[in-house]
Motif scaffolding. Structure first.
Motif, PDB file in Angstrom:
ATOM      1  N   ILE A  36     -10.641 -16.863  -0.717  1.00 49.52           N
ATOM      2  CA  ILE A  36      -9.979 -16.110  -1.783  1.00 49.52           C
ATOM      3  C   ILE A  36      -8.597 -16.683  -2.076  1.00 49.52           C
ATOM      4  O   ILE A  36      -8.203 -16.823  -3.241  1.00 49.52           O
ATOM      5  CB  ILE A  36      -9.871 -14.619  -1.399  1.00 49.52           C
ATOM      6  N   VAL A  37      -7.854 -17.054  -1.035  1.00 51.02           N
ATOM      7  CA  VAL A  37      -6.502 -17.586  -1.228  1.00 51.02           C
ATOM      8  C   VAL A  37      -6.505 -18.858  -2.074  1.00 51.02           C
ATOM      9  O   VAL A  37      -5.709 -18.974  -3.008  1.00 51.02           O
ATOM     10  CB  VAL A  37      -5.811 -17.827   0.132  1.00 51.02           C
ATOM     11  N   PRO A  38      -7.377 -19.851  -1.801  1.00 52.19           N
ATOM     12  CA  PRO A  38      -7.412 -21.024  -2.677  1.00 52.19           C
ATOM     13  C   PRO A  38      -7.755 -20.699  -4.118  1.00 52.19           C
ATOM     14  O   PRO A  38      -7.361 -21.427  -5.040  1.00 52.19           O
ATOM     15  CB  PRO A  38      -8.502 -21.905  -2.046  1.00 52.19           C
ATOM     16  N   LEU A  39      -8.498 -19.591  -4.336  1.00 45.76           N
ATOM     17  CA  LEU A  39      -8.798 -19.166  -5.703  1.00 45.76           C
ATOM     18  C   LEU A  39      -7.579 -18.559  -6.382  1.00 45.76           C
ATOM     19  O   LEU A  39      -7.273 -18.846  -7.540  1.00 45.76           O
ATOM     20  CB  LEU A  39      -9.940 -18.151  -5.702  1.00 45.76           C
ATOM     21  N   LEU A  40      -6.864 -17.706  -5.645  1.00 42.69           N
ATOM     22  CA  LEU A  40      -5.747 -16.978  -6.237  1.00 42.69           C
ATOM     23  C   LEU A  40      -4.534 -17.861  -6.490  1.00 42.69           C
ATOM     24  O   LEU A  40      -3.844 -17.708  -7.495  1.00 42.69           O
ATOM     25  CB  LEU A  40      -5.357 -15.807  -5.330  1.00 42.69           C
ATOM     26  N   GLN A  41      -4.259 -18.773  -5.560  1.00 46.17           N
ATOM     27  CA  GLN A  41      -3.034 -19.552  -5.645  1.00 46.17           C
ATOM     28  C   GLN A  41      -2.888 -20.313  -6.959  1.00 46.17           C
ATOM     29  O   GLN A  41      -1.874 -20.177  -7.644  1.00 46.17           O
ATOM     30  CB  GLN A  41      -2.945 -20.504  -4.453  1.00 46.17           C
ATOM     31  N   PRO A  42      -3.871 -21.134  -7.378  1.00 40.94           N
ATOM     32  CA  PRO A  42      -3.704 -21.814  -8.667  1.00 40.94           C
ATOM     33  C   PRO A  42      -3.724 -20.865  -9.857  1.00 40.94           C
ATOM     34  O   PRO A  42      -3.077 -21.123 -10.881  1.00 40.94           O
ATOM     35  CB  PRO A  42      -4.887 -22.786  -8.706  1.00 40.94           C
TER      36      PRO A  42
END
Length: 254
Positions: A36-42
């Motif tokens: 989820i974090v790699p999705l949210l960050q960008p």
């Protein structure tokens, strides 16, 4: 007491890559936040840039977000390889095994590519919606993503081998990869940087990956681009970066 079994009789090959893929998948399975974090960050960057930047830059920013997400894998590799070496002593097992450090480096990088894959797929789908991408464009984008993944993963793992404490991982990793991410023109055209910062950005391989993607996809028509030169500089800077990372990496503990 002698066992009677020589080293040459031990298995010299193994399914290392599937094992590392399993490590990456289990990380996502046990902790969905890892995907989820790699999705949210960008998407945080894209949301605010969509509000304040010209609308014509949005396709460029989506392509840049794919490179940014790939570049961040280097930071995860730094953290994971430090844990494997300092806490779990996993690197010692590989040092004692028939496999060399190249297998280990690639395995750590591959396991961290698994959690980043959903973000790359989602961003690729958005890019296809907001702009037309030819088959050649997808090939160039994929090649740049793979190049950035290999290089920045190697940098992260090499730096981690020089750390002596887990307390050093967070500040060192954030300092290195935040600077690399800010300087490279991933979310904006290179021409928008002040001259001094532009010269610094031209020292980074991700800059040429971004220029190559932007030029191939026609995302920055206002800036003249020589794709052959950008591709050559990307290959050259990547080779230099890998050589430095290989030299820096400490395989055996001293």
């Amino acid at each position: 007491m002698a066992t009677g079994v020589g080293r040459g009789e031990q298995p010299q090959t193994g399914r290392v890559l599937p094992a590392w893929a399993w490590i990456g998948w289990r990380w996502v399975w046990r902790s969905p936040a890892a995907a989820i974090v790699p999705l949210l960050q960008p998407f945080f960057f894209l949301y605010f840039l969509r509000l304040i930047a010209p609308e014509s830059y949005f396709p460029l920013q989506v392509a840049g977000a794919m490179l940014f997400s790939t570049q961040n894998i280097g930071s995860w590799c730094l953290s994971d390889s430090a844990v494997f070496r300092i806490e779990l002593r996993l690197q010692d097992i590989f040092v004692a095994s028939p496999h060399d450090k190249l297998h280990y480096l690639f395995g750590v990088a591959f396991s961290n590519l698994i959690p980043a894959a959903p973000a790359l797929i989602a961003l690729g789908a958005i890019l296809a919606i907001v702009t037309h991408v030819t088959l050649g464009g997808w090939i160039v984008l994929a090649a740049c993503i793979l190049t950035v993944w290999v290089l920045y993963s190697a940098i992260g793992i090499a730096v981690s081998s020089r750390l002596r404490s887990q307390r050093e991982v967070w500040p060192v990793g954030n300092l290195i990869f935040t600077l690399l991410g800010i300087l490279s023109p991933l979310y904006y055209p290179l021409s928008k940087l002040p001259p001094v910062w532009r010269e610094l950005a031209q020292l980074l391989p991700a800059t040429y990956a971004a220029l190559l993607v932007q030029g191939t996809l026609g995302l920055d028509p206002s800036a003249p681009s020589n794709l052959a030169v950008d591709a050559g500089l990307l290959v050259l800077s990547t080779a230099i970066g890998l050589a430095v990372a290989w030299r820096l990496y400490q395989w055996r503990e001293r």
